[in-house]
Scaffold this motif. Structure first.
Motif, PDB file in Angstrom:
ATOM      1  N   GLU A 163       0.855  -1.188   0.000  1.00 44.84           N
ATOM      2  CA  GLU A 163       0.000   0.000   0.000  1.00 44.84           C
ATOM      3  C   GLU A 163       0.889   1.235   0.000  1.00 44.84           C
ATOM      4  O   GLU A 163       1.897   1.268   0.703  1.00 44.84           O
ATOM      5  N   ILE A 164       0.530   2.226  -0.792  1.00 43.97           N
ATOM      6  CA  ILE A 164       1.264   3.485  -0.743  1.00 43.97           C
ATOM      7  C   ILE A 164       0.824   4.192   0.533  1.00 43.97           C
ATOM      8  O   ILE A 164      -0.329   4.599   0.657  1.00 43.97           O
ATOM      9  N   ALA A 165       1.737   4.289   1.488  1.00 47.84           N
ATOM     10  CA  ALA A 165       1.422   4.897   2.777  1.00 47.84           C
ATOM     11  C   ALA A 165       1.246   6.404   2.622  1.00 47.84           C
ATOM     12  O   ALA A 165       0.285   6.978   3.131  1.00 47.84           O
ATOM     13  N   GLN A 166       2.197   7.035   1.929  1.00 47.51           N
ATOM     14  CA  GLN A 166       2.107   8.476   1.708  1.00 47.51           C
ATOM     15  C   GLN A 166       3.079   8.899   0.623  1.00 47.51           C
ATOM     16  O   GLN A 166       4.118   8.278   0.426  1.00 47.51           O
ATOM     17  N   TRP A 167       2.698   9.938  -0.084  1.00 49.79           N
ATOM     18  CA  TRP A 167       3.600  10.577  -1.032  1.00 49.79           C
ATOM     19  C   TRP A 167       4.354  11.667  -0.276  1.00 49.79           C
ATOM     20  O   TRP A 167       3.750  12.465   0.432  1.00 49.79           O
ATOM     21  N   LEU A 168       5.672  11.683  -0.419  1.00 45.26           N
ATOM     22  CA  LEU A 168       6.506  12.686   0.221  1.00 45.26           C
ATOM     23  C   LEU A 168       6.668  13.908  -0.676  1.00 45.26           C
ATOM     24  O   LEU A 168       7.076  14.974  -0.212  1.00 45.26           O
ATOM     25  N   LYS A 169       6.361  13.746  -1.959  1.00 40.79           N
ATOM     26  CA  LYS A 169       6.414  14.821  -2.951  1.00 40.79           C
ATOM     27  C   LYS A 169       5.038  14.938  -3.600  1.00 40.79           C
ATOM     28  O   LYS A 169       4.251  13.998  -3.587  1.00 40.79           O
ATOM     29  N   LYS A 170       4.764  16.095  -4.196  1.00 43.32           N
ATOM     30  CA  LYS A 170       3.484  16.333  -4.866  1.00 43.32           C
ATOM     31  C   LYS A 170       3.612  16.084  -6.359  1.00 43.32           C
ATOM     32  O   LYS A 170       4.707  16.195  -6.923  1.00 43.32           O
ATOM     33  N   ASP A 171       2.479  15.792  -6.991  1.00 43.31           N
ATOM     34  CA  ASP A 171       2.437  15.646  -8.439  1.00 43.31           C
ATOM     35  C   ASP A 171       2.939  16.938  -9.073  1.00 43.31           C
ATOM     36  O   ASP A 171       2.525  18.032  -8.691  1.00 43.31           O
ATOM     37  N   GLY A 172       3.868  16.816  -9.997  1.00 40.29           N
ATOM     38  CA  GLY A 172       4.424  17.985 -10.676  1.00 40.29           C
ATOM     39  C   GLY A 172       5.693  18.533 -10.054  1.00 40.29           C
ATOM     40  O   GLY A 172       6.353  19.389 -10.648  1.00 40.29           O
ATOM     41  N   ASP A 173       6.051  18.047  -8.859  1.00 39.76           N
ATOM     42  CA  ASP A 173       7.289  18.503  -8.216  1.00 39.76           C
ATOM     43  C   ASP A 173       8.512  18.080  -9.029  1.00 39.76           C
ATOM     44  O   ASP A 173       8.515  17.024  -9.670  1.00 39.76           O
ATOM     45  N   ILE A 174       9.537  18.888  -8.975  1.00 40.55           N
ATOM     46  CA  ILE A 174      10.832  18.523  -9.549  1.00 40.55           C
ATOM     47  C   ILE A 174      11.577  17.727  -8.475  1.00 40.55           C
ATOM     48  O   ILE A 174      11.697  18.175  -7.342  1.00 40.55           O
ATOM     49  N   VAL A 175      12.050  16.534  -8.848  1.00 47.78           N
ATOM     50  CA  VAL A 175      12.782  15.684  -7.906  1.00 47.78           C
ATOM     51  C   VAL A 175      14.172  15.393  -8.445  1.00 47.78           C
ATOM     52  O   VAL A 175      14.409  15.455  -9.646  1.00 47.78           O
ATOM     53  N   LYS A 176      15.063  15.083  -7.534  1.00 51.47           N
ATOM     54  CA  LYS A 176      16.430  14.715  -7.903  1.00 51.47           C
ATOM     55  C   LYS A 176      16.595  13.208  -7.789  1.00 51.47           C
ATOM     56  O   LYS A 176      15.908  12.556  -6.991  1.00 51.47           O
ATOM     57  N   ARG A 177      17.504  12.678  -8.552  1.00 53.57           N
ATOM     58  CA  ARG A 177      17.804  11.247  -8.488  1.00 53.57           C
ATOM     59  C   ARG A 177      18.107  10.836  -7.054  1.00 53.57           C
ATOM     60  O   ARG A 177      18.801  11.556  -6.322  1.00 53.57           O
ATOM     61  N   ASP A 178      17.565   9.702  -6.638  1.00 55.46           N
ATOM     62  CA  ASP A 178      17.737   9.110  -5.312  1.00 55.46           C
ATOM     63  C   ASP A 178      16.998   9.856  -4.200  1.00 55.46           C
ATOM     64  O   ASP A 178      17.124   9.497  -3.032  1.00 55.46           O
ATOM     65  N   GLU A 179      16.212  10.880  -4.537  1.00 60.60           N
ATOM     66  CA  GLU A 179      15.399  11.579  -3.541  1.00 60.60           C
ATOM     67  C   GLU A 179      14.181  10.722  -3.209  1.00 60.60           C
ATOM     68  O   GLU A 179      13.548  10.166  -4.113  1.00 60.60           O
ATOM     69  N   GLU A 180      13.860  10.598  -1.924  1.00 70.59           N
ATOM     70  CA  GLU A 180      12.701   9.797  -1.522  1.00 70.59           C
ATOM     71  C   GLU A 180      11.426  10.504  -1.955  1.00 70.59           C
ATOM     72  O   GLU A 180      11.252  11.703  -1.694  1.00 70.59           O
ATOM     73  N   ILE A 181      10.546   9.755  -2.632  1.00 71.94           N
ATOM     74  CA  ILE A 181       9.320  10.361  -3.154  1.00 71.94           C
ATOM     75  C   ILE A 181       8.058   9.822  -2.488  1.00 71.94           C
ATOM     76  O   ILE A 181       7.041  10.495  -2.467  1.00 71.94           O
ATOM     77  N   CYS A 182       8.106   8.587  -1.973  1.00 77.13           N
ATOM     78  CA  CYS A 182       6.942   8.036  -1.275  1.00 77.13           C
ATOM     79  C   CYS A 182       7.371   6.910  -0.343  1.00 77.13           C
ATOM     80  O   CYS A 182       8.510   6.446  -0.389  1.00 77.13           O
ATOM     81  N   GLU A 183       6.427   6.495   0.509  1.00 75.09           N
ATOM     82  CA  GLU A 183       6.644   5.351   1.395  1.00 75.09           C
ATOM     83  C   GLU A 183       5.589   4.315   1.095  1.00 75.09           C
ATOM     84  O   GLU A 183       4.427   4.653   0.851  1.00 75.09           O
ATOM     85  N   ILE A 184       6.008   3.052   1.099  1.00 76.47           N
ATOM     86  CA  ILE A 184       5.072   1.945   0.890  1.00 76.47           C
ATOM     87  C   ILE A 184       5.070   1.039   2.115  1.00 76.47           C
ATOM     88  O   ILE A 184       6.100   0.870   2.763  1.00 76.47           O
ATOM     89  N   ASP A 185       3.904   0.496   2.418  1.00 74.73           N
ATOM     90  CA  ASP A 185       3.748  -0.432   3.541  1.00 74.73           C
ATOM     91  C   ASP A 185       3.448  -1.822   3.015  1.00 74.73           C
ATOM     92  O   ASP A 185       2.625  -1.989   2.117  1.00 74.73           O
ATOM     93  N   SER A 186       4.095  -2.804   3.603  1.00 76.55           N
ATOM     94  CA  SER A 186       3.765  -4.209   3.344  1.00 76.55           C
ATOM     95  C   SER A 186       3.459  -4.843   4.694  1.00 76.55           C
ATOM     96  O   SER A 186       3.521  -4.178   5.727  1.00 76.55           O
ATOM     97  N   ASP A 187       3.146  -6.119   4.677  1.00 75.80           N
ATOM     98  CA  ASP A 187       2.904  -6.825   5.930  1.00 75.80           C
ATOM     99  C   ASP A 187       4.159  -6.872   6.799  1.00 75.80           C
ATOM    100  O   ASP A 187       4.075  -7.015   8.008  1.00 75.80           O
ATOM    101  N   LYS A 188       5.325  -6.742   6.150  1.00 75.17           N
ATOM    102  CA  LYS A 188       6.587  -6.918   6.862  1.00 75.17           C
ATOM    103  C   LYS A 188       7.301  -5.622   7.233  1.00 75.17           C
ATOM    104  O   LYS A 188       8.016  -5.571   8.218  1.00 75.17           O
ATOM    105  N   ALA A 189       7.140  -4.559   6.425  1.00 72.13           N
ATOM    106  CA  ALA A 189       7.935  -3.354   6.666  1.00 72.13           C
ATOM    107  C   ALA A 189       7.368  -2.148   5.925  1.00 72.13           C
ATOM    108  O   ALA A 189       6.545  -2.292   5.037  1.00 72.13           O
ATOM    109  N   THR A 190       7.871  -0.974   6.299  1.00 73.80           N
ATOM    110  CA  THR A 190       7.610   0.255   5.568  1.00 73.80           C
ATOM    111  C   THR A 190       8.907   0.631   4.866  1.00 73.80           C
ATOM    112  O   THR A 190       9.968   0.660   5.491  1.00 73.80           O
ATOM    113  N   LEU A 191       8.816   0.894   3.574  1.00 78.23           N
ATOM    114  CA  LEU A 191       9.999   1.211   2.783  1.00 78.23           C
ATOM    115  C   LEU A 191       9.821   2.532   2.060  1.00 78.23           C
ATOM    116  O   LEU A 191       8.709   2.877   1.650  1.00 78.23           O
TER     117      LEU A 191
END
Length: 74
Positions: free
Chosen positions: A19-47
Motif C-alpha cells: 500500500e502506498i502509505a504516503q507521497w513525500l512529494k506532490k504531483d508535478g514537483d521537480i525531484v532529484k535522483r535518489d530523492e525519496e518520493i513516497c513510502e510503501i507499507d507491506s505486511d513486513k515493513a515500511t519502505l
C-alpha cells in the motif's frame, strides 16, 4: 526528456502487494535522483521509494491504494 517509470520494488520474499502509505512529494514537483518520493507499507515493513532519475514527478497511484509489486506508480 525521457520518461522513467517508477515501479513498486519488492519489499521481500512472498510479498506480492503493498500500500502506498504516503507521497513525500506532490504531483508535478521537480525531484532529484535518489530523492525519496513516497513510502510503501507491506505486511513486513515500511519502505521508502526513491526517484530513479531527476525530473518532474507525475503520480499515477494515489496514497492508500493497494498495488502489486512491479506496478508503475509514477
Amino acid at each position: 526528456m525521457a520518461i522513467i517509470d517508477i515501479v513498486v520494488p519488492s519489499p521481500g520474499e512472498s510479498v506480492s502487494e503493498v500500500e502506498i502509505a504516503q507521497w513525500l512529494k506532490k504531483d508535478g514537483d521537480i525531484v532529484k535522483r535518489d530523492e525519496e518520493i513516497c513510502e510503501i507499507d507491506s505486511d513486513k515493513a515500511t519502505l521508502a521509494v526513491s526517484a530513479e532519475a531527476s525530473g518532474r514527478l507525475q503520480i499515477i497511484a494515489e496514497a492508500g491504494k493497494r498495488i502489486s509489486v512491479g506496478d508503475v506508480i509514477a
